[in-house]
Design an enzyme around this catalytic site. Structure first.
Site, mmCIF file in Angstrom:
data_model
loop_
_atom_site.group_PDB
_atom_site.id
_atom_site.type_symbol
_atom_site.label_atom_id
_atom_site.label_comp_id
_atom_site.label_asym_id
_atom_site.label_seq_id
_atom_site.Cartn_x
_atom_site.Cartn_y
_atom_site.Cartn_z
ATOM 1 N N PHE A 124 -46.433 -80.076 -75.049
ATOM 2 C CA PHE A 124 -47.720 -79.384 -75.081
ATOM 3 C C PHE A 124 -48.508 -79.808 -73.855
ATOM 4 C CE2 PHE A 124 -52.258 -79.132 -76.136
ATOM 5 C CZ PHE A 124 -52.342 -77.787 -76.473
ATOM 6 N N ASP A 209 -47.527 -85.877 -68.142
ATOM 7 C CA ASP A 209 -48.721 -85.490 -68.881
ATOM 8 C C ASP A 209 -49.018 -86.641 -69.830
ATOM 9 O OD1 ASP A 209 -50.563 -84.549 -70.690
ATOM 10 O OD2 ASP A 209 -49.627 -82.577 -70.956
ATOM 11 N N LYS A 239 -58.567 -86.568 -72.516
ATOM 12 C CA LYS A 239 -58.831 -87.139 -73.844
ATOM 13 C C LYS A 239 -59.587 -88.480 -73.815
ATOM 14 C CE LYS A 239 -56.070 -84.253 -76.651
ATOM 15 N NZ LYS A 239 -54.906 -83.505 -76.211
HETATM 16 C C1 LIG Z 1 -54.719 -82.210 -75.517
HETATM 17 C C2 LIG Z 1 -53.596 -82.109 -74.571
HETATM 18 C C3 LIG Z 1 -53.622 -81.232 -73.473
HETATM 19 C C4 LIG Z 1 -54.733 -80.234 -73.262
HETATM 20 O O1 LIG Z 1 -55.988 -80.805 -73.089
HETATM 21 P P1 LIG Z 1 -57.299 -79.893 -73.255
HETATM 22 O O2 LIG Z 1 -58.416 -80.851 -72.949
HETATM 23 O O3 LIG Z 1 -57.309 -79.395 -74.659
HETATM 24 O O4 LIG Z 1 -57.216 -78.794 -72.288
HETATM 25 C C5 LIG Z 1 -52.554 -81.251 -72.606
HETATM 26 N N1 LIG Z 1 -51.520 -82.080 -72.783
HETATM 27 C C6 LIG Z 1 -51.463 -82.941 -73.811
HETATM 28 C C7 LIG Z 1 -50.297 -83.862 -73.935
HETATM 29 C C8 LIG Z 1 -52.484 -82.977 -74.751
HETATM 30 O O5 LIG Z 1 -52.393 -83.800 -75.791
#
Ligand SMILES: *Cc1c(COP(=O)(O)O)cnc(C)c1O
Length: 397
Positions: A124, A209, A239
């Site tokens: 994701f 990521d 985050k």
């Molecule tokens: C939450 C998340 C995103 C997206 O972040 P947003 O602030 O919602 O755009 C991307 N990659 C990972 C692994 C995430 O947990």
């Protein structure tokens, strides 16, 4: 827009790992805004940083020097493999910068044909068009037009497939060292080192990521540190970086970022003084070795207690996975129902792919709170068991 499946539960205030409804009902928060409130709710250090900055200056523009950006960028580069930073307002935006940086690198090196970004099942990366195409999850791409060119998807955890897929048009490989939303799956450490070596051999950039698994969540500042020699070239963060204030960052080596010259990218809000003030205060707390030791201690407690839970409820819990305080419980009963059972017991959990629920508590969760969470999970398992048995009893009767 009707895009969220919302629970009819609203909170008025929070303190540490507790959230309170308007009626004063307390909930133990083991999702922390999906790994965002890493230092708990209303952390006095973050509140002070935001208030102090709010009284001075909210916003100028990136056409001016923003001293807070320089300070937070220095703290991030001092603490990581990276040399340079671009600040964003969200995780998805940081992913966009990562992808653009990787493609522009090869363009700057006179290999403009290298555009392919290799991603993996179960990942994701956010909800922008670039991010959904990078992750390739059909649940998120369907209906949003044809797949964008330049994205390749491989099964999770299959190094031979990676080796076979890297070729003359490959720009970068993107992965979460510990998959979050996909169901708390941790990449084998040896495979991260193998992928790093393959990238070095082929001139491919490696993008991590760490939006969810980074910034202390796994008990090291960055999740990839567990693997030793497996640093990326580019990494997306968000985050926990603002502890609840929206801020993200794409960090990179100077080499990988060489294509990102004046005019290549920009953002109106990215790195504004409010975000930088909170980010600086949050990072200063998160990098503390005591906090990382605490995360490992609480994670150890959870691991031990949760294996007991599997023994007592093998009909409900199938597997415990993840790393540190990014914990996934793969369930045998529906995860959405289990989240409701947990809420009935005033425990907040996150969902996850592969029928998981995730525990993503604040990093400063106390041992007493962790123990309380286990009690509430037990009660939730009892409820899930009762629910699973109920229809059969009816058939029998
Ligand atoms: C939450 C998340 C995103 C997206 O972040 P947003 O602030 O919602 O755009 C991307 N990659 C990972 C692994 C995430 O947990």
């Amino acid at each position: 827009m009707a895009v969220y499946s919302r629970t009819p539960l609203a909170f008025e205030r929070g303190e540490g790992a507790r959230l309170y409804t308007g009626d004063g009902e307390a909930y133990l928060d083991c999702m922390a805004g999906i790994a965002v409130n890493a230092l708990g709710h209303a952390n006095p250090i973050l509140v002070k940083a935001l208030k102090d900055q709010a009284e001075k200056l909210w916003h100028t523009s990136n056409i001016f020097t923003i001293p807070g950006q320089e300070r937070l960028a220095k703290a991030l580069t001092d603490a990581s493999f990276a040399d340079v930073v671009f600040f964003t307002n969200s995780g998805s935006e940081a992913i966009e910068v990562a992808i653009k940086t990787a493609r522009k690198y090869h363009w700057a090196k006179a290999q403009p044909e290298r555009i392919d970004i290799i991603g993996f099942d179960g990942s994701f990366h956010g909800r922008t068009l670039g991010a959904i195409n990078a992750a390739g999850n059909p649940n998120y791409t369907e209906g949003f037009g044809p797949p964008l060119p330049g994205f390749v998807h491989l099964p999770y955890g299959d190094f031979d497939a990676v080796k076979a897929a890297v070729g003359p048009t490959t720009a970068a490989i993107i992965l979460e060292p510990v998959q979050g939303e996909g169901g708390a799956r941790s990449w084998p450490e040896q495979m991260l080192r193998d992928i790093r070596a393959l990238c070095d051999e082929t001139g491919t950039l490696l993008i991590y990521d760490e939006i969810q698994c980074g910034l202390g969540r796994t008990g090291k500042l960055f999740a990839h540190e567990w693997a030793g020699h497996a640093s990326p070239d580019i990494m997306a963060l968000a985050k926990a970086l603002g502890g609840g204030f929206p801020v993200g960052a794409c960090v990179a080596t100077a080499e990988a970022a060489q294509g990102m010259t004046v005019g290549s990218h920009g953002s109106t809000y990215g790195g504004n003084p409010l975000a930088m003030a909170v980010g600086e205060a949050a990072l200063a707390e998160i990098v503390k070795p005591e906090l990382m030791a605490h995360v490992r201690e609480i994670a150890g407690f959870f691991t031990q207690q949760l294996s007991g839970l599997i023994e007592r409820f093998p009909d409900v819990v199938q597997e415990v996975r993840g790393k540190g305080l990014l914990i996934g419980l793969k369930l045998k009963t529906p995860n959405r129902e289990f989240m409701q059972h947990a809420r009935d017991n005033h425990l907040l959990l996150a969902g996850g792919g592969d029928n998981c629920v995730r525990l993503l508590p604040p990093l400063n969760l106390t041992l007493e709170e962790a123990s309380e969470a286990i009690g509430k999970l037990e009660a939730s398992c009892e409820a899930a068991r009762a629910k699973a048995k109920a229809p059969q009893d009816k058939v029998g009767a």
